[in-house]
Design an enzyme around this catalytic site. Sequence first.
Site, PDB file in Angstrom:
ATOM      1  N   LEU A 102       0.867  -1.169   0.000  1.00  0.00           N
ATOM      2  CA  LEU A 102       0.000   0.000   0.000  1.00  0.00           C
ATOM      3  C   LEU A 102       0.908   1.225   0.000  1.00  0.00           C
ATOM      4  CD1 LEU A 102      -2.700  -0.905   2.708  1.00  0.00           C
ATOM      5  CD2 LEU A 102      -2.933  -1.049   0.222  1.00  0.00           C
ATOM      6  N   ASP A 103       0.456   2.287  -0.650  1.00  0.00           N
ATOM      7  CA  ASP A 103       1.250   3.516  -0.651  1.00  0.00           C
ATOM      8  C   ASP A 103       1.428   4.032   0.770  1.00  0.00           C
ATOM      9  OD1 ASP A 103       1.267   3.373  -3.409  1.00  0.00           O
ATOM     10  OD2 ASP A 103      -0.495   4.658  -3.625  1.00  0.00           O
ATOM     11  N   LYS A 104       2.431   4.854   0.950  1.00  0.00           N
ATOM     12  CA  LYS A 104       2.776   5.383   2.275  1.00  0.00           C
ATOM     13  C   LYS A 104       1.560   5.930   3.022  1.00  0.00           C
ATOM     14  CE  LYS A 104       5.541   9.052   4.435  1.00  0.00           C
ATOM     15  NZ  LYS A 104       6.504  10.157   4.189  1.00  0.00           N
TER      16      LYS A 104
ATOM     17  N   ARG B 121      -5.608   5.184  -7.764  1.00  0.00           N
ATOM     18  CA  ARG B 121      -5.366   6.626  -7.910  1.00  0.00           C
ATOM     19  C   ARG B 121      -5.269   7.024  -9.383  1.00  0.00           C
ATOM     20  NH1 ARG B 121      -0.209   7.393  -4.241  1.00  0.00           N
ATOM     21  NH2 ARG B 121      -0.534   9.603  -4.761  1.00  0.00           N
TER      22      ARG B 121
END
Length: 319
Positions: free
Chosen positions: A138-140, A237
């Site tokens: 998962l992104d930050k 996104r």
Amino acid sequence: MVPLVTITARVAESQVKQRLDQAMVKLFPDYSRSRIKAWILKNQVQVNGKTVNKPKEKVLGGELVSISKSLEVAACWEPQKIVLDIIYKDRDILVINKPRNLVVHPGTGNPGGTMLNALLHYYPESITVPRAGIVHRLDKDTTGLMIVARTISAQARLLEALKTRKITREYEAIVIGAMTTGGTVDKPISRHITKRTHMAVNAAGKSAVTHYQVIEKFHTHTHLRLRLETGRTHQIRVHMSHIHHPLVGDKVYGGRLRLPKGTPPALINMLRSFDRQALHATMLRMHYSIFGSQMEWYAPLPQDMIDLITALQAEQRKI
């Protein structure tokens, strides 16, 4: 002394007459073909117990292939006591509810302070598993559920399950714009041509499919549920931006903050202060054949997304 680890897999009958290195890419999907070829040339690969050092050697199907490799642990891969919200664990897997502002894996600009470093602290034996068992990311600043393997065999099964779409991943997001119906974005994604840290829809990219449905529509925003068929970097996104409904707070793919005329000051302040993409991995489901039964986990929305939805609902009631 550098520790060694041996991983094994059996060649499928359908792989008959394939080159050894080609067959091994399918057997060990966590490694690149160039890495596998290097191990073969360094006498680190055995087929049915016999060392083989020719990548072009053909397989017949049914062989047991083993890699005996040294653990390549970067200097930054040190155990660090970082709090992890572990919602499930057994001898094979962990399910973690990741908070915002936590990078999953060490890399350029993030040599430590990652989930991987935390895993090494709480589960030192994970050093023997590639990437400490991390099979997806998962992104930050994306929150929510991640599954981590605790053994090499579990990691191989999870990677295969992800590849064959036997793990269902659902997210919730708040996007800009009022959407009336759900749909599917089926657009390939690749690295951006000029911005190498960004991704983009590209006809020459890898297949990427995102399904979405409306949970609640507001005057200028929409609360969505999304389900991934594929797991490309920044997929949700990129896809939401592509259909002109970027995620709230997404500084990379959302462009400048758009504030429709008449937006009340309190909501403007909340939108301006929402400093991450409004995206949360809310559900994970694994097909029963992976570990013997169907397993499913949920993680409630984090407080910042709850507060934003509450503010949007309050504004909607005034209209």
